[in-house]
Motif scaffolding. Structure first.
Motif, mmCIF file in Angstrom:
data_model
loop_
_atom_site.group_PDB
_atom_site.id
_atom_site.type_symbol
_atom_site.label_atom_id
_atom_site.label_comp_id
_atom_site.label_asym_id
_atom_site.label_seq_id
_atom_site.Cartn_x
_atom_site.Cartn_y
_atom_site.Cartn_z
ATOM 1 N N ASN A 1 60.825 48.869 56.337
ATOM 2 C CA ASN A 1 61.890 47.570 56.184
ATOM 3 C C ASN A 1 62.822 47.618 55.927
ATOM 4 O O ASN A 1 63.730 47.866 55.591
ATOM 5 C CB ASN A 1 61.511 46.725 54.936
ATOM 6 C CG ASN A 1 61.696 45.532 54.689
ATOM 7 O OD1 ASN A 1 61.879 44.832 56.376
ATOM 8 N ND2 ASN A 1 62.552 44.396 54.014
ATOM 9 N N LEU B 1 71.385 41.145 66.437
ATOM 10 C CA LEU B 1 70.694 42.730 65.884
ATOM 11 C C LEU B 1 70.473 43.194 64.175
ATOM 12 O O LEU B 1 69.108 43.438 64.274
ATOM 13 C CB LEU B 1 72.104 43.629 65.744
ATOM 14 C CG LEU B 1 72.463 44.617 67.365
ATOM 15 C CD1 LEU B 1 72.739 45.216 66.923
ATOM 16 C CD2 LEU B 1 71.455 44.747 67.371
ATOM 17 N N ARG C 1 58.957 50.982 60.993
ATOM 18 C CA ARG C 1 60.404 50.177 60.787
ATOM 19 C C ARG C 1 59.746 48.754 59.935
ATOM 20 O O ARG C 1 59.946 48.521 59.431
ATOM 21 C CB ARG C 1 61.186 50.100 62.220
ATOM 22 C CG ARG C 1 62.005 50.701 62.120
ATOM 23 C CD ARG C 1 62.485 51.018 63.144
ATOM 24 N NE ARG C 1 64.048 51.870 63.489
ATOM 25 C CZ ARG C 1 64.859 51.296 64.896
ATOM 26 N NH1 ARG C 1 64.760 50.854 65.294
ATOM 27 N NH2 ARG C 1 65.358 52.364 64.709
ATOM 28 N N LEU C 2 58.758 48.142 60.580
ATOM 29 C CA LEU C 2 58.321 47.376 60.364
ATOM 30 C C LEU C 2 57.748 47.195 58.187
ATOM 31 O O LEU C 2 57.655 46.812 58.094
ATOM 32 C CB LEU C 2 56.304 47.449 60.275
ATOM 33 C CG LEU C 2 56.161 46.069 60.264
ATOM 34 C CD1 LEU C 2 56.604 44.939 60.256
ATOM 35 C CD2 LEU C 2 54.436 45.604 61.081
ATOM 36 N N ILE D 1 73.504 52.233 67.411
ATOM 37 C CA ILE D 1 73.632 51.803 68.399
ATOM 38 C C ILE D 1 74.465 50.765 68.823
ATOM 39 O O ILE D 1 74.719 50.433 67.909
ATOM 40 C CB ILE D 1 72.656 50.747 68.470
ATOM 41 C CG1 ILE D 1 72.229 49.407 68.548
ATOM 42 C CG2 ILE D 1 71.023 51.616 67.120
ATOM 43 C CD1 ILE D 1 70.539 48.681 68.938
ATOM 44 N N VAL E 1 57.853 54.089 66.028
ATOM 45 C CA VAL E 1 59.236 53.463 65.544
ATOM 46 C C VAL E 1 58.874 51.898 64.801
ATOM 47 O O VAL E 1 59.172 51.734 64.222
ATOM 48 C CB VAL E 1 60.184 54.086 66.096
ATOM 49 C CG1 VAL E 1 61.439 52.746 66.420
ATOM 50 C CG2 VAL E 1 61.536 54.301 64.913
ATOM 51 N N ASN E 2 58.434 51.436 65.614
ATOM 52 C CA ASN E 2 58.238 50.017 65.544
ATOM 53 C C ASN E 2 57.992 49.897 64.298
ATOM 54 O O ASN E 2 57.980 48.967 63.306
ATOM 55 C CB ASN E 2 57.670 49.334 66.538
ATOM 56 C CG ASN E 2 59.045 49.186 67.948
ATOM 57 O OD1 ASN E 2 60.017 49.083 67.662
ATOM 58 N ND2 ASN E 2 58.240 49.799 68.908
ATOM 59 N N THR F 1 65.622 50.544 58.950
ATOM 60 C CA THR F 1 64.995 51.533 60.559
ATOM 61 C C THR F 1 66.155 52.507 60.294
ATOM 62 O O THR F 1 66.171 53.104 61.469
ATOM 63 C CB THR F 1 66.028 50.297 61.693
ATOM 64 O OG1 THR F 1 67.517 50.058 60.815
ATOM 65 C CG2 THR F 1 65.476 48.695 61.751
ATOM 66 N N GLN G 1 69.807 40.959 61.797
ATOM 67 C CA GLN G 1 68.783 39.156 61.272
ATOM 68 C C GLN G 1 67.364 39.345 61.987
ATOM 69 O O GLN G 1 66.215 39.421 60.862
ATOM 70 C CB GLN G 1 69.286 37.912 61.713
ATOM 71 C CG GLN G 1 70.605 37.696 61.360
ATOM 72 C CD GLN G 1 71.139 36.003 61.129
ATOM 73 O OE1 GLN G 1 71.395 36.238 63.030
ATOM 74 N NE2 GLN G 1 72.259 35.194 60.676
ATOM 75 N N GLU G 2 67.360 40.411 62.849
ATOM 76 C CA GLU G 2 66.275 40.698 63.551
ATOM 77 C C GLU G 2 66.087 41.752 62.964
ATOM 78 O O GLU G 2 64.958 42.627 63.497
ATOM 79 C CB GLU G 2 66.222 40.405 64.427
ATOM 80 C CG GLU G 2 66.325 39.145 65.713
ATOM 81 C CD GLU G 2 66.438 38.947 66.889
ATOM 82 O OE1 GLU G 2 66.806 40.669 67.877
ATOM 83 O OE2 GLU G 2 65.965 37.729 67.574
ATOM 84 N N ARG G 3 66.581 42.427 62.183
ATOM 85 C CA ARG G 3 65.775 43.439 61.328
ATOM 86 C C ARG G 3 66.262 45.146 62.537
ATOM 87 O O ARG G 3 65.159 45.807 63.055
ATOM 88 C CB ARG G 3 64.990 43.389 60.588
ATOM 89 C CG ARG G 3 64.893 43.612 59.008
ATOM 90 C CD ARG G 3 64.544 42.587 58.623
ATOM 91 N NE ARG G 3 65.183 40.993 59.613
ATOM 92 C CZ ARG G 3 63.865 40.071 59.204
ATOM 93 N NH1 ARG G 3 63.371 40.019 58.621
ATOM 94 N NH2 ARG G 3 64.687 38.521 59.502
ATOM 95 N N GLN G 4 67.064 44.911 63.556
ATOM 96 C CA GLN G 4 67.191 45.740 64.115
ATOM 97 C C GLN G 4 67.997 47.042 63.890
ATOM 98 O O GLN G 4 68.284 47.950 63.864
ATOM 99 C CB GLN G 4 67.396 45.872 66.059
ATOM 100 C CG GLN G 4 66.865 44.163 66.542
ATOM 101 C CD GLN G 4 67.485 45.138 68.356
ATOM 102 O OE1 GLN G 4 67.347 45.081 68.435
ATOM 103 N NE2 GLN G 4 67.573 43.302 68.590
#
Lengths: 334, 334
Positions: free
Chosen positions: A58, A111, A54-55, A94, A50-51, A60, A113-116
């Motif tokens: 862009n 959460l 998501r990368l 989440i 999933v990472n 999640t 800003q770090e694009r979670q």
DNA sequence: ACACTATCTGTAAACGCTTTCCGTTTAATC
DNA sequence: GATTAAACGGAAAGCGTTTACAGATAGTGT
């Protein structure tokens, strides 16, 4: 050793990784490739990373729900409401607990800003720190607030229609014969205190009921505060009902009345606001106004998802949900 | 348009992206570069993209906490305990609610398989579905269970020392003079039912107290079940105390005694297990055994983090935490 | 047989970061 | 001034995906 990747499934299914990716994302592939793919995936126990996804995408497909404290289950129905609509739109929730988190009160901003997560729902009935709203507006992440908010925050928000709720209470009491009604107000820093009191005053006026400043006593939304306030109110001659602006206060009032030898609802009626779980267990079961928590969650979730789905530049909206009066046994028919 | 990347930071700080990365990861850089970096980061409002980082590092520094239902706040102290140790070790917690999630009961497994989290803590006091443990063991992700677990699950787990807890109760009752003590047992499918009853029987034997199979009545951990069980127990001649294997049952017993005209604790003493919030609000306040929830959370978190930190092949451990007796007013000194 | 779509598939670049390698500069120590 | 250590730059590879774009393949109508 490592986990199987999309390359591995391409290899065993004898196709290319782009085909695998397309299949995984719902594009049609030939029947035969589909079967090969399915069996390869099963054989390798493949699960997409999933990472990586998501990368490149862009986004999640996750929304962050930040609460003051997970341990406070006053919210639980709100959370259920949010989760319900989030899930049905393909979003994961989440949770972030503000108070118990060592990154501090504002840690939740990471959460986003770090694009979670793609968006945030901030549910809070505690007093907000000054500047929270400002900070949150600076975020480029879509956000919606639930709880004690102001009209001019220029952030989307959903809240109970506090004014309406208390108005309903007054009308109810009026209907069953009460004419002289006291009011225990809340802490001034909450806008809901303002709206609830406005509901009380407005309804009195509407019904051409008498009113008097001394019938409103300020308190702090605690049981003990309700206790004190009630003692004052009980001195007023001819008063037959008191409305507390939240349930804890109402319970304090109940206790006070009992101690002073008044019987509720025989001698005095009392009603609360919130419908917290204990309110039905106290004696007598408390008549109160039920906060439409589940719906508030739903609305907030929907609003956020709309923003996420392209309608990004949609204006901040403020949704007020009408609460419902729950008549139990703490009011007497006169 | 897009978010600033590590390249942008390098550019405005007039350094290379490897230096930025090194700085971000805690390697020392010269004073001046550090300052340049800091101001560049602030100016650009740079926040590292966590997805990219997770992709290359192949870990997330997040642990998944799966609960039966977020709305159930019986757990809340457990969660606090986990969050506390997780945070202090640099881990983030993400919560997953099993029942309210549309991916279904096993949806949480994706959290691990899609590499959203490094490990899982499964907290559950509900009856587990058959096969859950098996499924979970097949995961390559480290995992620890909290709650009703078996010795031979071969998964790390933490639980209350149920046997110890009830033994304490019996000793306490004995100390204050009780000799003929009834017991309301729980549903057989929980291993805690077994251990609690074992505690009762063992203590009786230890203290050379009389016992009789008819003094133990099976029930289902509900208020209503406690009510029914109590009615049976009250028929036993000379019984002075009854131990319920959970608080809800105990409250049912209290209610039953009252209805039948017995006064608690004058005519009969009752004690519960769990220390749920209401137990101190009922009348009379319930003597009970407090589950060490916070510590259970801590222990579970610690155990998971140990696994995560290289000690991956550590054997499954089963930690039993001793609960504490809370003496309130539902027991009488004889 | 042909061209002509309409589907399906493979190649390669890109996402934003970490890490390694190696050669270079700078500062500290003697 | 020589020696050593610390900090840095640049380039390149890699993490596991998605996604143009172009190429192959099949299906259709003539």
């Amino acid at each position: 050793m490592g986990n199987p990747t999309i390359n591995d499934v391409a290899r065993v299914a004898k196709t290319s990784k782009s085909t695998v990716s397309r299949f995984l994302n719902g594009y049609t592939v030939k029947k035969e490739t589909e079967q090969a793919l399915r069996s390869a995936i099963k054989e390798l126990k493949y699960h997409p990373n999933v990472n990586a996804r998501r990368l490149v995408k862009n986004h999640t497909r996750a929304i962050g729900i930040v609460v003051d404290d997970i341990a406070n289950n006053f919210y639980s129905d709100i959370l259920r409401g949010i989760e319900m609509v989030a899930n049905s739109h393909g979003y994961q929730c989440i949770y972030y607990s503000r108070t118990s988190n060592y990154q501090g009160e504002y840690g939740f901003m990471d959460l986003a800003q770090e694009r979670q997560v793609d968006g945030l729902i901030l549910v809070s009935f505690l007093k907000r720190s000054r500047g929270l709203i400002e900070k949150v507006k600076a975020l480029s992440t879509p956000i919606v607030l639930i709880g004690d908010t102001n009209k001019n925050d220029s952030v989307s928000s959903v809240d109970v229609d506090n004014e309406f709720g208390i108005r309903e209470v007054v009308h109810y009491l009026h209907r069953i014969g009460h004419r002289k009604i006291g009011y225990i107000s809340g802490p001034e820093e909450f806008s809901s205190t303002y709206w609830r009191r406005k509901g009380y005053e407005g309804a009195l006026e509407n019904l051409h009921l008498k009113s008097d400043p001394s019938w409103i006593v300020a308190s702090n939304w605690s049981e003990e505060g309700g206790h004190r306030a009630m003692r004052e109110l009980l001195n007023i001659n001819g008063i037959t009902a008191v409305i507390a602006s939240n349930d804890e206060t109402a319970i304090g009032a109940l206790l006070c009345a009992n101690e002073l030898g008044y019987q509720v609802p025989l001698d005095i009626s009392v009603v609360g606001f919130d419908d917290i779980p204990v309110s039905k267990w106290v004696y007598p079961p408390l008549t109160t106004v039920k906060q439409p928590l589940y719906q508030m969650g739903e609305k907030a979730g929907l609003e956020l998802i709309k923003k996420l789905n392209g309608e990004k530049e949609r204006l901040p909206e403020r949704l007020l949900i009408k609460p419902k009066l729950i008549a139990r046994q703490s009011c007497r028919n006169l």
